[in-house]
Write a protein that holds these residues in place. Structure first.
Motif, PDB file in Angstrom:
ATOM      1  N   SER B  35       0.853  -1.188   0.000  1.00  0.00           N
ATOM      2  CA  SER B  35       0.000   0.000   0.000  1.00  0.00           C
ATOM      3  C   SER B  35       0.888   1.236   0.000  1.00  0.00           C
ATOM      4  O   SER B  35       2.023   1.210   0.504  1.00  0.00           O
ATOM      5  N   TRP B  36       0.390   2.282  -0.590  1.00  0.00           N
ATOM      6  CA  TRP B  36       1.112   3.564  -0.759  1.00  0.00           C
ATOM      7  C   TRP B  36       0.124   4.662  -0.418  1.00  0.00           C
ATOM      8  O   TRP B  36      -0.835   4.855  -1.130  1.00  0.00           O
ATOM      9  N   MET B  37       0.326   5.281   0.732  1.00  0.00           N
ATOM     10  CA  MET B  37      -0.638   6.286   1.196  1.00  0.00           C
ATOM     11  C   MET B  37       0.069   7.631   1.330  1.00  0.00           C
ATOM     12  O   MET B  37       0.854   7.845   2.240  1.00  0.00           O
ATOM     13  N   PRO B  38      -0.177   8.559   0.411  1.00  0.00           N
ATOM     14  CA  PRO B  38       0.503   9.850   0.481  1.00  0.00           C
ATOM     15  C   PRO B  38      -0.194  10.779   1.462  1.00  0.00           C
ATOM     16  O   PRO B  38      -1.382  10.618   1.744  1.00  0.00           O
TER      17      PRO B  38
END
Lengths: 359, 188
Positions: B35-38
């Motif tokens: 997962s990639w949560m900015p």
């Protein structure tokens, strides 16, 4: 062949719309959902599937374009975020009143008013309790992952056409903006005119000699006619309520307390449940995937299995908690925990709230 | 078992988000859940940028976290904000340029990588973030060079594929530059 990709929730939803064979997208940009139209414009599906992608002059125009296209039996959709969806409420009510299928996507941000661009879940009431005027319901799907952003796009259209009813995908800024692994389903070709005519005998596709006039309207001036229509709608809603509830339960088998959460709150709550379990608390998670119809029966069953309390975790002042209370019907303690205005409660915040609640 | 929770933080424009994206894509190539949560929002314009990346062999619960196994820190504000968010025994990697108050915690494995300096000296400022990433992967080889290469191929548009060798070079440079600042071993 299905395909693995790393995508933002908004992008996955847009790609899924193309793959689901959607005929038309009308929209107006607003953070945090602008990637939907950006992706569609870049993909330019008009060249491949023939899908129309149009930036309308406003959200009011978008929803009325959807109304028009849906009247012709087309798979039409729009997407926006909270303030934009508020503008669409009249159109949504008309579409419900005309019994037309369509999909509206709301990537919710903090409100009221222009609010903030950060994620929120404060549009629950607007979505499941009305928003527009009149006795209508929106089939409401709540994706909690990028995968579900893609999968629910197709499901929303399937349900919308099955019941001739508008469907809403109620997402939030976090699910829209985050990237995850997504397995994209195989593309389905857009329906041919013949297929549309077969699937939508009500659609206004051009009257031919010897066929009956088809009228699409939400206007029924005679009260008794309107009431008859209302009864028909209510019967339809009853059927949807019986057949279309979807939810996921995690670690509920031996749970004494259960968190109820959807969307990104379900994800942070999942971690809170892990932490709670590590500390010996018997806690589970009920994650509604449909907010309307609401998984009330599941809550009843959990109470019968010995669950003593439900903590509704939402990014709002507490909206879904009312439906949890209605479902629990006094059979268990029900409380709300949440942050507002675009602030996300962390897993440890939720665990602390859970600890207090379980005392 | 791999379950790595990482925060990458710095100025907007340093390649924080794309470093996270390459890492996430490489994890995906390695068959992991990712997962990639900015952090998205008004603070991104010219301000700080950060992204939470999770690589795991299991289904990822929360993409939003308040404590991390690893922090990759590229400016002072981010160090101030995230030093205390690293789990005891975790990894903190930072680029010393622009850092006036270095990390003080003794319960972490702290590393420094002189990426800004190296990138400037070699005229490689565009792959600054890959130098940092190379340093991290030397310390914690959670994905291999092959996975990174496959991830780059997936995440870069085809017209930029000629830049992949330079990116790989950056990774290798980072691996050679990273230095241990202190050693912490969790009590058994």
């Amino acid at each position: 062949m299905s395909e693995l990709r790393l995508m933002k929730g908004n992008e996955a939803l847009a790609e899924a719309a193309i793959r689901a064979g959607v005929d038309a997208y009308y929209g107006y940009p607003i953070t945090p959902q602008s990637e939907v139209m950006e992706y569609l414009m870049k993909a330019n599906p008009e060249k491949t599937t023939g899908m129309v992608v149009l930036q309308a002059e406003s959200e009011v125009a978008s929803i009325n374009m959807v109304y028009g296209a849906a009247g012709a039996g087309k798979m039409a959709m729009t997407s926006s975020s909270s303030p934009g969806v508020s503008l669409m409420q009249e159109g949504i009510s008309y579409i419900a009143g005309a019994e037309l299928p369509c999909v509206v996507v709301n990537v919710v941000r903090g409100g009221p008013g222009l609010g903030t661009i950060q994620p929120s879940q404060a549009d629950y009431f607007q979505t499941v309790k009305g928003g527009g005027h009149g006795d209508y319901k929106l089939i409401t799907l709540a994706p909690a992952s990028v995968q579900e952003m893609a999968d629910f796009m197709k499901l929303a259209f399937d349900l919308a056409f099955k019941y001739r009813n508008p469907a809403m995908i109620l997402s939030d800024g976090a699910i829209g903006q985050m990237m995850e692994k997504v397995e994209l389903f195989d593309p389905v070709p857009r329906r041919t005119d013949e297929k549309v005519a077969e699937q939508c005998p009500w659609a206004t596709t051009g009257r031919k000699r010897g066929t009956q006039k088809r009228v699409i309207t939400s206007l029924r001036l005679v009260a008794s006619v309107q009431e008859e229509f209302n009864i028909k709608l209510q019967n339809k809603y009853k059927e949807i309520q019986e057949k279309e509830v979807r939810s996921e339960m995690l670690q509920c088998d031996d749970a004494e307390f259960v968190i109820v959460a959807y969307g990104s709150s379900a994800r942070t709550s999942m971690k809170a449940v892990q932490i709670a379990r590590e500390h010996g608390l018997k806690v589970g998670l009920l994650r509604p995937q449909t907010l309307w119809p609401f998984p009330s029966k599941q809550i009843e069953t959990l109470i019968n299995n010995g669950v003593k309390g439900f903590l509704s975790v939402e990014m709002s002042a507490g909206q879904m908690v009312e439906d949890v209370k209605l479902a629990a019907n006094g059979g268990a303690k029900v409380e709300h925990y949440g942050r507002m205005g675009g602030v996300i409660a962390s897993p440890s915040d939720i665990y602390e709230a859970l600890k207090k609640f379980a005392k | 078992m791999i379950n790595e929770e990482i925060i990458i933080a710095g100025f907007g424009g340093q390649g924080v988000l794309s470093m996270g994206k390459i890492l996430a894509y490489s994890g995906l190539m390695n068959g992991l859940e990712v997962s990639w949560m900015p952090s998205y929002g008004p603070e991104m314009r010219g301000g700080t940028a950060n992204v939470t990346v999770i690589l795991s062999e299991e289904r990822i619960s929360s993409p939003i976290l308040t404590s991390y196994d690893t922090a990759i820190i590229l400016n002072q504000q981010s160090l101030d904000k995230f030093e205390n968010a690293v789990k005891p025994g975790g990894i903190l990697i930072y680029d010393p340029s622009g850092i006036s108050n270095p990390p003080t915690r003794h319960d972490l494995n702290v590393f420094s990588v002189e990426a800004t300096k190296a990138a400037n000296e070699r005229n490689m400022s565009k792959i600054f973030n890959m130098i940092v990433l190379g340093g991290y992967l030397k310390v914690n080889p959670v994905v291999s060079l092959e996975h990174i290469e496959a991830g780059l191929k997936k995440s870069l548009p085809e017209r930029h594929h000629n830049l992949i060798p330079a990116n790989i070079e950056g990774l290798k440079l980072g691996a050679s530059l990273i230095q241990r600042e202190n050693f912490y071993k969790a009590a058994c």
